[in-house]
Design a protein around this motif. Structure first.
Motif, PDB file in Angstrom:
ATOM      1  N   PRO A 126       0.814  -1.221   0.000  1.00 27.29           N
ATOM      2  CA  PRO A 126       0.000   0.000   0.000  1.00 27.29           C
ATOM      3  C   PRO A 126       0.845   1.267   0.000  1.00 27.29           C
ATOM      4  O   PRO A 126       0.466   2.266  -0.613  1.00 27.29           O
ATOM      5  N   CYS A 127       1.986   1.240   0.675  1.00 34.57           N
ATOM      6  CA  CYS A 127       2.856   2.415   0.670  1.00 34.57           C
ATOM      7  C   CYS A 127       3.354   2.702  -0.743  1.00 34.57           C
ATOM      8  O   CYS A 127       3.417   3.864  -1.172  1.00 34.57           O
ATOM      9  N   ALA A 128       3.704   1.645  -1.479  1.00 34.60           N
ATOM     10  CA  ALA A 128       4.155   1.828  -2.856  1.00 34.60           C
ATOM     11  C   ALA A 128       3.028   2.348  -3.737  1.00 34.60           C
ATOM     12  O   ALA A 128       3.230   3.246  -4.570  1.00 34.60           O
ATOM     13  N   ASP A 129       1.825   1.806  -3.551  1.00 37.55           N
ATOM     14  CA  ASP A 129       0.678   2.259  -4.345  1.00 37.55           C
ATOM     15  C   ASP A 129       0.344   3.716  -4.039  1.00 37.55           C
ATOM     16  O   ASP A 129       0.057   4.501  -4.948  1.00 37.55           O
ATOM     17  N   LEU A 130       0.399   4.098  -2.770  1.00 36.55           N
ATOM     18  CA  LEU A 130       0.118   5.485  -2.403  1.00 36.55           C
ATOM     19  C   LEU A 130       1.192   6.414  -2.961  1.00 36.55           C
ATOM     20  O   LEU A 130       0.905   7.546  -3.359  1.00 36.55           O
ATOM     21  N   GLY A 131       2.424   5.932  -3.012  1.00 33.09           N
ATOM     22  CA  GLY A 131       3.494   6.722  -3.598  1.00 33.09           C
ATOM     23  C   GLY A 131       3.222   7.013  -5.067  1.00 33.09           C
ATOM     24  O   GLY A 131       3.432   8.140  -5.543  1.00 33.09           O
ATOM     25  N   ARG A 132       2.741   6.014  -5.788  1.00 26.47           N
ATOM     26  CA  ARG A 132       2.398   6.217  -7.203  1.00 26.47           C
ATOM     27  C   ARG A 132       1.283   7.249  -7.343  1.00 26.47           C
ATOM     28  O   ARG A 132       1.340   8.130  -8.204  1.00 26.47           O
ATOM     29  N   LEU A 133       0.260   7.115  -6.525  1.00 28.57           N
ATOM     30  CA  LEU A 133      -0.869   8.046  -6.592  1.00 28.57           C
ATOM     31  C   LEU A 133      -0.421   9.475  -6.272  1.00 28.57           C
ATOM     32  O   LEU A 133      -0.884  10.431  -6.892  1.00 28.57           O
ATOM     33  N   CYS A 134       0.488   9.612  -5.325  1.00 26.06           N
ATOM     34  CA  CYS A 134       0.987  10.943  -4.975  1.00 26.06           C
ATOM     35  C   CYS A 134       1.812  11.549  -6.105  1.00 26.06           C
ATOM     36  O   CYS A 134       1.919  12.776  -6.206  1.00 26.06           O
ATOM     37  N   ARG A 135       2.389  10.713  -6.951  1.00 24.58           N
ATOM     38  CA  ARG A 135       3.156  11.196  -8.111  1.00 24.58           C
ATOM     39  C   ARG A 135       2.261  11.437  -9.313  1.00 24.58           C
ATOM     40  O   ARG A 135       2.741  11.748 -10.403  1.00 24.58           O
ATOM     41  N   GLY A 136       0.953  11.241  -9.138  1.00 21.80           N
ATOM     42  CA  GLY A 136       0.029  11.435 -10.243  1.00 21.80           C
ATOM     43  C   GLY A 136      -0.109  10.237 -11.155  1.00 21.80           C
ATOM     44  O   GLY A 136      -0.660  10.337 -12.251  1.00 21.80           O
ATOM     45  N   GLU A 137       0.372   9.078 -10.701  1.00 22.28           N
ATOM     46  CA  GLU A 137       0.292   7.852 -11.495  1.00 22.28           C
ATOM     47  C   GLU A 137      -0.844   6.971 -10.971  1.00 22.28           C
ATOM     48  O   GLU A 137      -1.175   7.012  -9.787  1.00 22.28           O
ATOM     49  N   ALA A 138      -1.415   6.171 -11.846  1.00 24.53           N
ATOM     50  CA  ALA A 138      -2.425   5.209 -11.415  1.00 24.53           C
ATOM     51  C   ALA A 138      -1.748   4.048 -10.683  1.00 24.53           C
ATOM     52  O   ALA A 138      -0.566   3.766 -10.892  1.00 24.53           O
ATOM     53  N   ALA A 139      -2.488   3.392  -9.827  1.00 26.36           N
ATOM     54  CA  ALA A 139      -1.994   2.216  -9.110  1.00 26.36           C
ATOM     55  C   ALA A 139      -2.981   1.073  -9.305  1.00 26.36           C
ATOM     56  O   ALA A 139      -4.140   1.289  -9.662  1.00 26.36           O
ATOM     57  N   ALA A 140      -2.511  -0.147  -9.075  1.00 18.77           N
ATOM     58  CA  ALA A 140      -3.372  -1.326  -9.188  1.00 18.77           C
ATOM     59  C   ALA A 140      -3.298  -2.084  -7.868  1.00 18.77           C
ATOM     60  O   ALA A 140      -2.268  -2.655  -7.529  1.00 18.77           O
ATOM     61  N   ARG A 141      -4.374  -2.051  -7.119  1.00 19.05           N
ATOM     62  CA  ARG A 141      -4.377  -2.715  -5.816  1.00 19.05           C
ATOM     63  C   ARG A 141      -4.860  -4.150  -5.933  1.00 19.05           C
ATOM     64  O   ARG A 141      -5.605  -4.506  -6.853  1.00 19.05           O
ATOM     65  N   PRO A 142      -4.469  -4.992  -4.975  1.00 18.85           N
ATOM     66  CA  PRO A 142      -4.924  -6.384  -4.988  1.00 18.85           C
ATOM     67  C   PRO A 142      -6.410  -6.497  -4.670  1.00 18.85           C
ATOM     68  O   PRO A 142      -7.035  -5.568  -4.158  1.00 18.85           O
ATOM     69  N   VAL A 143      -6.965  -7.662  -4.961  1.00 20.00           N
ATOM     70  CA  VAL A 143      -8.329  -8.010  -4.557  1.00 20.00           C
ATOM     71  C   VAL A 143      -8.223  -9.236  -3.657  1.00 20.00           C
ATOM     72  O   VAL A 143      -7.704 -10.274  -4.070  1.00 20.00           O
ATOM     73  N   TYR A 144      -8.681  -9.095  -2.423  1.00 24.30           N
ATOM     74  CA  TYR A 144      -8.535 -10.174  -1.450  1.00 24.30           C
ATOM     75  C   TYR A 144      -9.827 -10.953  -1.316  1.00 24.30           C
ATOM     76  O   TYR A 144     -10.908 -10.377  -1.224  1.00 24.30           O
ATOM     77  N   ASP A 145      -9.712 -12.279  -1.317  1.00 24.66           N
ATOM     78  CA  ASP A 145     -10.863 -13.157  -1.146  1.00 24.66           C
ATOM     79  C   ASP A 145     -10.921 -13.571   0.326  1.00 24.66           C
ATOM     80  O   ASP A 145     -10.098 -14.364   0.787  1.00 24.66           O
ATOM     81  N   SER A 155      -6.272  11.044  -7.447  1.00 20.48           N
ATOM     82  CA  SER A 155      -7.363  11.930  -7.042  1.00 20.48           C
ATOM     83  C   SER A 155      -6.826  12.963  -6.064  1.00 20.48           C
ATOM     84  O   SER A 155      -5.824  12.711  -5.383  1.00 20.48           O
ATOM     85  N   PRO A 156      -7.496  14.104  -5.957  1.00 21.54           N
ATOM     86  CA  PRO A 156      -7.048  15.120  -4.999  1.00 21.54           C
ATOM     87  C   PRO A 156      -7.112  14.652  -3.545  1.00 21.54           C
ATOM     88  O   PRO A 156      -6.340  15.097  -2.716  1.00 21.54           O
ATOM     89  N   VAL A 157      -8.068  13.737  -3.259  1.00 19.56           N
ATOM     90  CA  VAL A 157      -8.200  13.196  -1.908  1.00 19.56           C
ATOM     91  C   VAL A 157      -8.144  11.675  -1.992  1.00 19.56           C
ATOM     92  O   VAL A 157      -8.907  11.064  -2.751  1.00 19.56           O
ATOM     93  N   ILE A 158      -7.239  11.080  -1.244  1.00 16.67           N
ATOM     94  CA  ILE A 158      -7.100   9.624  -1.211  1.00 16.67           C
ATOM     95  C   ILE A 158      -7.381   9.171   0.215  1.00 16.67           C
ATOM     96  O   ILE A 158      -6.684   9.567   1.153  1.00 16.67           O
ATOM     97  N   ILE A 159      -8.425   8.367   0.384  1.00 19.16           N
ATOM     98  CA  ILE A 159      -8.858   7.916   1.707  1.00 19.16           C
ATOM     99  C   ILE A 159      -8.402   6.467   1.900  1.00 19.16           C
ATOM    100  O   ILE A 159      -8.776   5.581   1.145  1.00 19.16           O
ATOM    101  N   VAL A 160      -7.586   6.241   2.916  1.00 19.54           N
ATOM    102  CA  VAL A 160      -7.104   4.900   3.244  1.00 19.54           C
ATOM    103  C   VAL A 160      -7.804   4.477   4.521  1.00 19.54           C
ATOM    104  O   VAL A 160      -7.674   5.144   5.556  1.00 19.54           O
TER     105      VAL A 160
END
Length: 201
Positions: A69-88, A104-109
């Motif tokens: 998640p830290c890596a994904d949030l880093g991408r989003l903060c750089r203006g890049e899209a991220a691909a998160r996992p889907v957990y079953d 997005s301007p606001v990212i809610i974790v």
């Protein structure tokens, strides 16, 4: 480019974190906010037998893959899209598909351990803790896990007693001290959302 505001929403299981996050997305202008559920980042237990997976403690920090998640949030903060996992949650494994998250301007974790994970917590611009009593949290968890995650009532109650309750006391409740804002998860969600929105400005 203006960096996004990262809002962390923590609190006990069933406290109302998801409801608050969804309310914030609904009241903000369309496309302005996106939710990143920390639950999506549970470690994949496909290498274990099903019975052993079910015995794992999913309420402690080690159950989550904090780096992803830290890596994904880093991408989003750089203006890049991220691909998160889907957990079953029925099989305790990650599905092969992923979910694209647009910047997005606001990212809610949101998640029970969002404020208990130091590396994740350090990225947050606003930290919120949702408070709710144990009877309310257990009732909501039963409704969710039995109705949406394919669990039995007995298994949910056993897991709550074995892991959720002690881990709440050990990790979740103490993380409240890191919150910039504490809101009630038992009252009107609109009121809680209004308080968070005021803190965002």
């Amino acid at each position: 480019m203006t960096p996004p505001l990262l809002v962390g929403i923590a609190g006990g299981s069933g406290s109302g974190k998801t409801t608050l996050a969804e309310r914030l997305v609904a009241v903000l202008p369309a496309g302005r906010a996106v939710v990143v559920p920390a639950d999506a980042y549970y470690r994949d237990l496909a290498h274990l037998a099903p019975a052993e997976r079910a015995r794992r403690n999913f309420d402690e920090p080690a159950a989550l893959d904090e780096e992803r998640p830290c890596a994904d949030l880093g991408r989003l903060c750089r203006g890049e899209a991220a691909a998160r996992p889907v957990y079953d949650f029925a099989t305790h494994t990650r599905r092969p598909e992923e979910v694209r998250i647009a910047p997005s301007p606001v990212i809610i974790v949101e998640g029970i351990l969002v404020l208990a994970l130091p590396a994740l917590r350090a990225l947050l611009g606003l930290k919120v803790f949702v408070d709710a009593s144990e009877p309310v949290r257990l009732a909501r968890r039963l409704a969710r896990d039995v109705g949406e995650r394919g669990r039995t009532r007995a298994s949910v109650e056993a897991q709550f007693a074995r892991h959720t309750r002690p881990m709440h006391a050990l990790h979740v409740e103490p993380s409240r001290v890191f919150a910039d804002l504490v809101v009630s998860g038992e009252g009107d969600p609109a009121q809680a959302a209004s308080r968070v929105l005021a803190a965002m400005t």
